[in-house]
Enzyme design. Structure first.
Site, PDB file in Angstrom:
ATOM      1  N   ASN A  42      21.221   7.321 -26.796  1.00 35.00           N
ATOM      2  CA  ASN A  42      20.078   7.264 -25.645  1.00 35.00           C
ATOM      3  C   ASN A  42      18.455   6.831 -26.294  1.00 35.00           C
ATOM      4  O   ASN A  42      18.273   7.350 -27.279  1.00 35.00           O
ATOM      5  CB  ASN A  42      20.119   8.649 -24.702  1.00 35.00           C
ATOM      6  CG  ASN A  42      19.920   9.556 -25.605  1.00 35.00           C
ATOM      7  OD1 ASN A  42      20.537   9.805 -26.660  1.00 35.00           O
ATOM      8  ND2 ASN A  42      19.578  10.777 -25.063  1.00 35.00           N
TER       9      ASN A  42
ATOM     10  N   GLU B 163      14.538   7.071 -25.103  1.00 32.10           N
ATOM     11  CA  GLU B 163      13.585   7.678 -24.124  1.00 32.10           C
ATOM     12  C   GLU B 163      12.286   6.949 -24.360  1.00 32.10           C
ATOM     13  O   GLU B 163      11.975   6.288 -25.065  1.00 32.10           O
ATOM     14  CB  GLU B 163      13.715   9.092 -24.478  1.00 32.10           C
ATOM     15  CG  GLU B 163      15.050   9.790 -24.148  1.00 32.10           C
ATOM     16  CD  GLU B 163      14.885  11.373 -23.980  1.00 32.10           C
ATOM     17  OE1 GLU B 163      13.900  12.046 -24.431  1.00 32.10           O
ATOM     18  OE2 GLU B 163      15.873  12.073 -23.474  1.00 32.10           O
TER      19      GLU B 163
ATOM     20  N   CYS C 205      20.241   5.468 -20.830  1.00 36.46           N
ATOM     21  CA  CYS C 205      21.179   6.430 -21.559  1.00 36.46           C
ATOM     22  C   CYS C 205      21.857   5.659 -22.405  1.00 36.46           C
ATOM     23  O   CYS C 205      21.896   4.549 -22.550  1.00 36.46           O
ATOM     24  CB  CYS C 205      22.137   6.686 -20.331  1.00 36.46           C
ATOM     25  SG  CYS C 205      21.647   7.844 -18.908  1.00 36.46           S
TER      26      CYS C 205
ATOM     27  N   GLU D 207      25.063   5.302 -22.894  1.00 36.91           N
ATOM     28  CA  GLU D 207      26.207   4.292 -22.328  1.00 36.91           C
ATOM     29  C   GLU D 207      25.709   2.837 -21.947  1.00 36.91           C
ATOM     30  O   GLU D 207      26.195   1.897 -22.349  1.00 36.91           O
ATOM     31  CB  GLU D 207      27.031   4.759 -20.978  1.00 36.91           C
ATOM     32  CG  GLU D 207      27.485   6.308 -21.445  1.00 36.91           C
ATOM     33  CD  GLU D 207      26.589   7.561 -21.133  1.00 36.91           C
ATOM     34  OE1 GLU D 207      25.333   7.240 -21.267  1.00 36.91           O
ATOM     35  OE2 GLU D 207      27.045   8.592 -20.546  1.00 36.91           O
TER      36      GLU D 207
ATOM     37  N   CYS E 106      26.242  10.023 -16.353  1.00 34.60           N
ATOM     38  CA  CYS E 106      25.330  10.272 -15.242  1.00 34.60           C
ATOM     39  C   CYS E 106      25.808   9.264 -14.170  1.00 34.60           C
ATOM     40  O   CYS E 106      26.724   8.104 -14.617  1.00 34.60           O
ATOM     41  CB  CYS E 106      23.913   9.770 -15.519  1.00 34.60           C
ATOM     42  SG  CYS E 106      23.329   8.082 -15.612  1.00 34.60           S
TER      43      CYS E 106
ATOM     44  N   CYS F 165      25.113   5.249 -14.946  1.00 30.87           N
ATOM     45  CA  CYS F 165      26.278   4.712 -15.874  1.00 30.87           C
ATOM     46  C   CYS F 165      27.610   4.422 -15.491  1.00 30.87           C
ATOM     47  O   CYS F 165      28.109   3.642 -15.767  1.00 30.87           O
ATOM     48  CB  CYS F 165      26.143   5.675 -17.041  1.00 30.87           C
ATOM     49  SG  CYS F 165      24.719   5.698 -18.344  1.00 30.87           S
TER      50      CYS F 165
HETATM   51  N1  THU Z   1      21.838  10.705 -21.056  1.00 31.82           N
HETATM   52  C1  THU Z   1      22.714   9.789 -21.616  1.00 31.82           C
HETATM   53  O1  THU Z   1      22.385   9.078 -22.651  1.00 31.82           O
HETATM   54  N2  THU Z   1      23.689   9.722 -20.963  1.00 31.82           N
HETATM   55  C2  THU Z   1      24.272  10.183 -19.732  1.00 31.82           C
HETATM   56  O2  THU Z   1      25.130   9.808 -19.120  1.00 31.82           O
HETATM   57  C3  THU Z   1      23.446  11.516 -19.503  1.00 31.82           C
HETATM   58  C4  THU Z   1      22.126  11.518 -19.814  1.00 31.82           C
HETATM   59  C5  THU Z   1      20.515  10.894 -21.529  1.00 31.82           C
HETATM   60  C6  THU Z   1      19.351  10.329 -20.863  1.00 31.82           C
HETATM   61  C7  THU Z   1      18.185  11.252 -21.398  1.00 31.82           C
HETATM   62  O3  THU Z   1      17.802  10.686 -22.505  1.00 31.82           O
HETATM   63  C8  THU Z   1      18.981  12.582 -21.861  1.00 31.82           C
HETATM   64  O4  THU Z   1      20.304  12.303 -21.969  1.00 31.82           O
HETATM   65  C9  THU Z   1      18.581  13.745 -20.841  1.00 31.82           C
HETATM   66  O5  THU Z   1      18.964  13.465 -19.865  1.00 31.82           O
END
Ligand code: THU
Length: 160
Positions: A61, A63, A72, A74, A112, A115
């Site tokens: 991920n 940010e 994310c 994925e 999520c 994704c």
């Molecule tokens: N996140 C992912 O990388 N994948 C998911 O399916 C759930 C959330 C990340 C996004 C963000 O950087 C952090 O987790 C908190 O939500």
């Protein structure tokens, strides 16, 4: 008329229940997780993707100070793979996530909703299922045969 939807999944309590390729995907997703750029949430997620040609690619991920601009693990990985290998089928996606400071109590982290929608797109495109795994750092893992198990009544290009 009432109808029910049943979803099928497998639950592996630890890594000893994973086969060789699953174990390799877990390790690559776990390593990718360590490279996550997640200074705002401190929630680290890694993803490893196995292609039909046997190669494995991973990502994490990413940010952003403008929160919605982050992505994310994925989708970071999926989009890179699709951009570079548009004609190669995706066989398996393995996700490893959890807070930066992992504790024994952290469960496997499912993808999520956004994704799930993105993964559906590639299943539809390749007309073949993608095995999906999500695990915690103890290798406790959930496996579904298709993302459709996690997104019933999904919307895809066949409606357009
Ligand atoms: N996140 C992912 O990388 N994948 C998911 O399916 C759930 C959330 C990340 C996004 C963000 O950087 C952090 O987790 C908190 O939500």
């Amino acid at each position: 008329m009432r109808k029910d939807i049943h979803i099928h999944y497998e639950h592996f309590k630890n890594g000893t229940e994973l086969n060789e390729i699953e174990q390799e995907l877990f390790e690559k997703a776990k390593l990718a997780r360590e490279k996550a750029y997640a200074p705002y949430s401190n929630f680290f997620v890694g993803c490893a993707i196995l292609l039909e040609n046997g190669s494995i690619f991973s990502g994490s991920n990413q940010e952003n100070a403008a929160f919605p601009s982050g992505l994310c693990a994925e989708r970071t990985t999926l989009y890179w793979v699709s951009a570079n290998f548009p004609n190669e089928k995706i066989k398996k996606i393995f996700i490893v996530g959890g807070p930066k400071e992992f504790s024994e109590k952290n469960p496997p982290i499912p993808p999520c909703g956004s994704c799930r929608q993105s993964i559906i797109e590639y299943e539809t495109k390749q007309n073949e299922n993608i095995d999906l795994y999500f695990a915690n750092l103890n290798e406790e893992t959930i496996k579904v045969h298709s993302i459709k198990d996690l997104l019933p009544f999904s919307f895809d290009g066949t409606f357009l």
